[in-house]
Design a protein around this motif. Structure first.
Motif, mmCIF file in Angstrom:
data_model
loop_
_atom_site.group_PDB
_atom_site.id
_atom_site.type_symbol
_atom_site.label_atom_id
_atom_site.label_comp_id
_atom_site.label_asym_id
_atom_site.label_seq_id
_atom_site.Cartn_x
_atom_site.Cartn_y
_atom_site.Cartn_z
ATOM 1 N N VAL A 135 0.835 -1.197 0.000
ATOM 2 C CA VAL A 135 0.000 0.000 0.000
ATOM 3 C C VAL A 135 0.882 1.263 0.000
ATOM 4 C CG1 VAL A 135 -1.638 1.287 1.409
ATOM 5 C CG2 VAL A 135 -1.986 -1.134 1.050
ATOM 6 N N ARG A 140 2.767 5.849 -3.650
ATOM 7 C CA ARG A 140 3.839 6.690 -4.201
ATOM 8 C C ARG A 140 3.611 7.040 -5.666
ATOM 9 N NH1 ARG A 140 9.809 5.604 -2.625
ATOM 10 N NH2 ARG A 140 9.762 7.621 -3.659
ATOM 11 N N CYS A 167 3.730 8.701 6.894
ATOM 12 C CA CYS A 167 4.569 9.105 5.750
ATOM 13 C C CYS A 167 4.881 7.962 4.797
ATOM 14 C CB CYS A 167 5.870 9.741 6.238
ATOM 15 S SG CYS A 167 6.954 8.557 7.080
ATOM 16 N N TYR A 172 7.339 11.628 -0.300
ATOM 17 C CA TYR A 172 7.071 13.069 -0.411
ATOM 18 C C TYR A 172 8.157 13.874 0.288
ATOM 19 C CZ TYR A 172 2.366 12.340 -2.226
ATOM 20 O OH TYR A 172 1.310 11.991 -3.015
ATOM 21 N N ILE A 190 3.304 4.327 11.381
ATOM 22 C CA ILE A 190 2.942 3.336 12.398
ATOM 23 C C ILE A 190 3.525 1.955 12.127
ATOM 24 C CG2 ILE A 190 0.753 2.564 11.386
ATOM 25 C CD1 ILE A 190 -0.481 2.719 14.191
ATOM 26 N N SER A 191 3.716 1.610 10.857
ATOM 27 C CA SER A 191 4.196 0.251 10.544
ATOM 28 C C SER A 191 5.709 0.167 10.705
ATOM 29 C CB SER A 191 3.797 -0.111 9.107
ATOM 30 O OG SER A 191 4.719 -1.023 8.562
ATOM 31 N N ALA A 213 5.842 5.791 14.884
ATOM 32 C CA ALA A 213 4.895 6.261 15.907
ATOM 33 C C ALA A 213 3.465 6.199 15.387
ATOM 34 C CB ALA A 213 5.230 7.699 16.301
ATOM 35 N N VAL A 232 -4.358 8.954 4.369
ATOM 36 C CA VAL A 232 -4.454 8.362 5.711
ATOM 37 C C VAL A 232 -5.891 8.409 6.243
ATOM 38 C CG1 VAL A 232 -3.704 8.644 8.126
ATOM 39 C CG2 VAL A 232 -2.016 8.813 6.313
ATOM 40 N N TYR A 235 -8.030 5.461 7.283
ATOM 41 C CA TYR A 235 -7.640 4.652 8.448
ATOM 42 C C TYR A 235 -8.305 5.186 9.724
ATOM 43 C CZ TYR A 235 -3.742 2.596 5.776
ATOM 44 O OH TYR A 235 -2.982 1.926 4.858
HETATM 45 C C1 LIG Z 1 -1.860 4.625 2.058
HETATM 46 S S1 LIG Z 1 -0.356 4.841 2.939
HETATM 47 C C2 LIG Z 1 0.166 6.454 2.393
HETATM 48 C C3 LIG Z 1 1.647 6.696 2.533
HETATM 49 C C4 LIG Z 1 2.118 8.120 2.132
HETATM 50 N N1 LIG Z 1 1.568 9.123 3.022
HETATM 51 C C5 LIG Z 1 1.708 8.434 0.695
HETATM 52 O O1 LIG Z 1 0.706 9.122 0.514
HETATM 53 O O2 LIG Z 1 2.393 7.984 -0.234
HETATM 54 C C6 LIG Z 1 -0.947 5.204 4.572
HETATM 55 C C7 LIG Z 1 0.136 5.055 5.612
HETATM 56 O O3 LIG Z 1 -0.340 5.547 6.874
HETATM 57 C C8 LIG Z 1 0.140 4.705 7.899
HETATM 58 N N2 LIG Z 1 -0.739 4.869 9.076
HETATM 59 C C9 LIG Z 1 -1.993 4.382 9.237
HETATM 60 N N3 LIG Z 1 -2.475 4.684 10.456
HETATM 61 C C10 LIG Z 1 -1.499 5.386 11.087
HETATM 62 C C11 LIG Z 1 -1.386 5.954 12.390
HETATM 63 N N4 LIG Z 1 -2.384 5.851 13.287
HETATM 64 N N5 LIG Z 1 -0.245 6.604 12.729
HETATM 65 C C12 LIG Z 1 0.783 6.705 11.832
HETATM 66 N N6 LIG Z 1 0.727 6.151 10.584
HETATM 67 C C13 LIG Z 1 -0.394 5.508 10.204
HETATM 68 C C14 LIG Z 1 0.087 3.321 7.244
HETATM 69 O O4 LIG Z 1 0.920 2.380 7.892
HETATM 70 C C15 LIG Z 1 0.530 3.605 5.815
HETATM 71 O O5 LIG Z 1 1.909 3.455 5.611
#
Ligand SMILES: C[S@@+](CC[C@H](N)C(=O)[O-])C[C@H]1O[C@@H](n2cnc3c(N)ncnc32)[C@H](O)[C@@H]1O
Length: 328
Positions: A135, A140, A167, A172, A190-191, A213, A232, A235
């Motif tokens: 994902v 990207r 991120c 980005y 988070i991952s 975090a 995001v 989520y």
């Molecule tokens: C769809 S990806 C987008 C990644 C990047 N921001 C982009 O737009 O290319 C969403 C990301 O948000 C992270 N994420 C989801 N919930 C989160 C949370 N509570 N805190 C930090 N990161 C989180 C996920 O692990 C994932 O890597």
């Protein structure tokens, strides 16, 4: 008459499903590196042997490839990749193949669960750690289109700090950090496995810090010139979205920027893809529907942010970049 209609409809559904063959064929070719294997004229026998693959199934894949123009006969029972510009590049080159992989392995199987889920009134559970790498990589693909809109805000305003929430691989902030060497960039993710990828990809950039975090447990040590949150929102539980915007606003300096990339759905003119994203997200008990345009405006307003712009990133997917300024 009835039989004619039946035949007509059956043919129509087959015809409408034809594009699936192109995606399926490209997906299998990407996943097994077959387009590279047939870069020069090769027999199925040699490719099956070299890659240790089932020869009968490879034959079938080659036959479909020839009929849809992904492969071409090259004499002496050999075949060659054709129209390579239409096909995904091999793995690992930020290839468009990751999108095929996500569609074929995640989106389509999930949507096929609809009858079962509806009958049992049950949801699936999204395995975040399993899917996070794919994902993060597919997200990207949007970077090239959204980046100029972020750069424009940074250029005008003399912003010295940027925080990117969720991120992913840090794509980005890496590109922005190279363009704006005097600005400090922080990414939180988070991952754990995706955080590691982001750290590795940005290790040469000394104006970037990446932290593993959860946004709900995080607070920046000082207010930021710009906060970004890209892809995001789905989520975030519907009941917590206003609180999140309010919290994010408190992390931003006066006159600072909040910049959010997200698909928007639920308007009568939303494109079919945006609505199907919602069908996909709603299949899981831990992913949530996309925001509407009104909600994006409302959450900002309640948080003391002035809506600066809602700009299209990809029309067909209903993707937008929404930017706000914190009122002083
Ligand atoms: C769809 S990806 C987008 C990644 C990047 N921001 C982009 O737009 O290319 C969403 C990301 O948000 C992270 N994420 C989801 N919930 C989160 C949370 N509570 N805190 C930090 N990161 C989180 C996920 O692990 C994932 O890597």
């Amino acid at each position: 008459m009835i039989d004619v209609m039946k035949m007509f409809k059956a043919r129509m559904y087959m015809k409408r499903n034809e594009p699936f063959l192109y995606s399926w064929h490209a997906y299998v070719g990407y996943e097994l590196d077959l387009f590279k294997a047939f870069d020069r004229p090769m027999s199925q026998y040699d490719v099956a042997d070299a890659l240790q693959l089932d020869e009968d199934l490879l034959n079938q894949w080659v036959n479909v490839g020839v009929s849809i123009g992904h492969l071409k006969e090259a004499g002496r029972n050999r075949y060659k990749t054709w129209n390579a510009w239409k096909l995904p590049k091999p793995k690992g080159n930020n290839s468009s193949g990751v999108l095929l992989k996500e569609m074929m392995e995640l989106h389509i199987p999930t949507l096929l669960n609809y009858p079962e889920m509806m009958r049992k009134q049950e949801r699936l559970h999204f395995d975040e750690e399993k899917h996070a790498p794919t994902v993060a990589e597919t997200s990207r693909l949007l970077e090239v289109l959204a980046l100029p809109k972020m750069s424009r805000r940074l250029k005008g305003q003399n912003i010295d700090s940027v925080l990117d929430i969720g991120c992913g691989e840090g794509g980005y902030i890496k590109k922005l950090a190279e363009r704006f060497p005097d600005t400090h960039f922080t990414g939180i993710e988070i991952s754990p496995s995706v955080t590691e990828v982001a750290k590795a990809l940005t290790k040469e950039n000394n104006n970037i810090s990446i932290e593993n975090a959860d946004l709900w447990d995080y607070k920046p040590s000082e207010q930021q010139g710009m906060v970004m949150m890209n892809n995001v929102i789905h989520y975030i539980d519907l009941g917590k979205r206003q609180d999140l915007f309010t919290e994010l606003a408190s992390w931003i300096k006066d006159q600072g920027i909040l910049s959010v990339v997200t698909p928007i759905a639920g308007d009568s003119d939303s494109p079919p893809f945006a609505n199907v994203f919602n069908s996909f997200f709603s299949s899981f008990d831990n992913l949530y529907r996309l925001p509407t345009r009104e909600e994006m405006a409302e959450w900002g307003e309640q948080a003391g942010l002035e809506l600066l712009s809602i700009q299209t990133v990809i029309k067909e997917g209903g993707w937008y970049i929404v930017q706000y300024e914190k009122k002083s």
